[in-house]
Write a protein that holds these residues in place. Sequence first.
Motif, PDB file in Angstrom:
ATOM      1  N   ASP A  73       0.812  -1.413   0.060  1.00 33.74           N
ATOM      2  CA  ASP A  73      -0.135  -0.051   0.040  1.00 33.74           C
ATOM      3  C   ASP A  73       0.974   1.313   0.149  1.00 33.74           C
ATOM      4  O   ASP A  73       0.418   2.365  -0.409  1.00 33.74           O
ATOM      5  CB  ASP A  73      -1.016  -0.065   1.252  1.00 33.74           C
ATOM      6  N   SER A 125      -7.423   5.341   2.780  1.00 31.69           N
ATOM      7  CA  SER A 125      -8.814   4.562   2.980  1.00 31.69           C
ATOM      8  C   SER A 125      -9.089   3.904   1.379  1.00 31.69           C
ATOM      9  O   SER A 125      -9.774   2.777   1.236  1.00 31.69           O
ATOM     10  CB  SER A 125      -9.959   5.041   3.487  1.00 31.69           C
ATOM     11  N   TRP A 126      -8.851   4.681   0.545  1.00 29.44           N
ATOM     12  CA  TRP A 126      -9.024   4.353  -0.725  1.00 29.44           C
ATOM     13  C   TRP A 126      -8.226   2.935  -1.198  1.00 29.44           C
ATOM     14  O   TRP A 126      -8.778   2.148  -2.116  1.00 29.44           O
ATOM     15  CB  TRP A 126      -8.573   5.152  -1.959  1.00 29.44           C
ATOM     16  N   ARG A 127      -7.152   2.712  -0.488  1.00 28.82           N
ATOM     17  CA  ARG A 127      -6.653   1.186  -0.730  1.00 28.82           C
ATOM     18  C   ARG A 127      -7.521   0.171  -0.399  1.00 28.82           C
ATOM     19  O   ARG A 127      -7.689  -0.984  -0.794  1.00 28.82           O
ATOM     20  CB  ARG A 127      -5.273   1.380   0.144  1.00 28.82           C
ATOM     21  N   ASN A 128      -8.453   0.178   0.868  1.00 25.68           N
ATOM     22  CA  ASN A 128      -9.253  -0.670   1.301  1.00 25.68           C
ATOM     23  C   ASN A 128     -10.347  -1.074   0.254  1.00 25.68           C
ATOM     24  O   ASN A 128     -10.641  -2.128   0.080  1.00 25.68           O
ATOM     25  CB  ASN A 128     -10.003  -0.097   2.531  1.00 25.68           C
ATOM     26  N   ILE A 129     -10.549   0.145  -0.644  1.00 21.90           N
ATOM     27  CA  ILE A 129     -11.600  -0.163  -1.829  1.00 21.90           C
ATOM     28  C   ILE A 129     -10.920  -1.281  -2.851  1.00 21.90           C
ATOM     29  O   ILE A 129     -11.496  -2.150  -3.337  1.00 21.90           O
ATOM     30  CB  ILE A 129     -11.999   1.114  -2.530  1.00 21.90           C
ATOM     31  N   ILE A 130      -9.897  -0.980  -2.954  1.00 27.94           N
ATOM     32  CA  ILE A 130      -8.927  -1.695  -3.895  1.00 27.94           C
ATOM     33  C   ILE A 130      -8.822  -3.175  -3.613  1.00 27.94           C
ATOM     34  O   ILE A 130      -9.172  -4.184  -4.231  1.00 27.94           O
ATOM     35  CB  ILE A 130      -7.532  -1.191  -4.214  1.00 27.94           C
TER      36      ILE A 130
END
Length: 136
Positions: A73, A125-130
């Motif tokens: 990440d 937090s956008w990494r959690n979406i990925i």
Amino acid sequence: MNIALIAHDKKKNDLVQFATAYKHILEKHELFATGTTGLRVQEATGLSIFRFQSGPLGGDQEIGSMIAKNQMDLVIFFRDPLTAQPHEPDVSALIRLCDVYAIPLATNMGTADILIRALEKGAFSWRNIIHKRQGE
């Protein structure tokens, strides 16, 4: 979040100081590092770090593999731009992979400071979406 810590020889002390200053943030995440860098940071901070081979022995490529699988990440890579590196093609490949997979990359203390503070504030937090999309 999975965070990679890498430093060229002349920048290892800088990374140890950085990790010591931001231990309270880093300890909340999964840490990965190339061999010697990971050992130095681990000894100075007590942080739990998964250590790959040293960079010249393939550690950069091992981290690159995680990037290519979208399993990293954030990469903090304190580079020494004034000293030739025998494994420069591996370094260039790692940086290229960060660009290809949109992985935030800090190559110096200033950028690392900004990214680690953004991480603390939840800006990753956008990494959690990925990660959720990969699980579908």
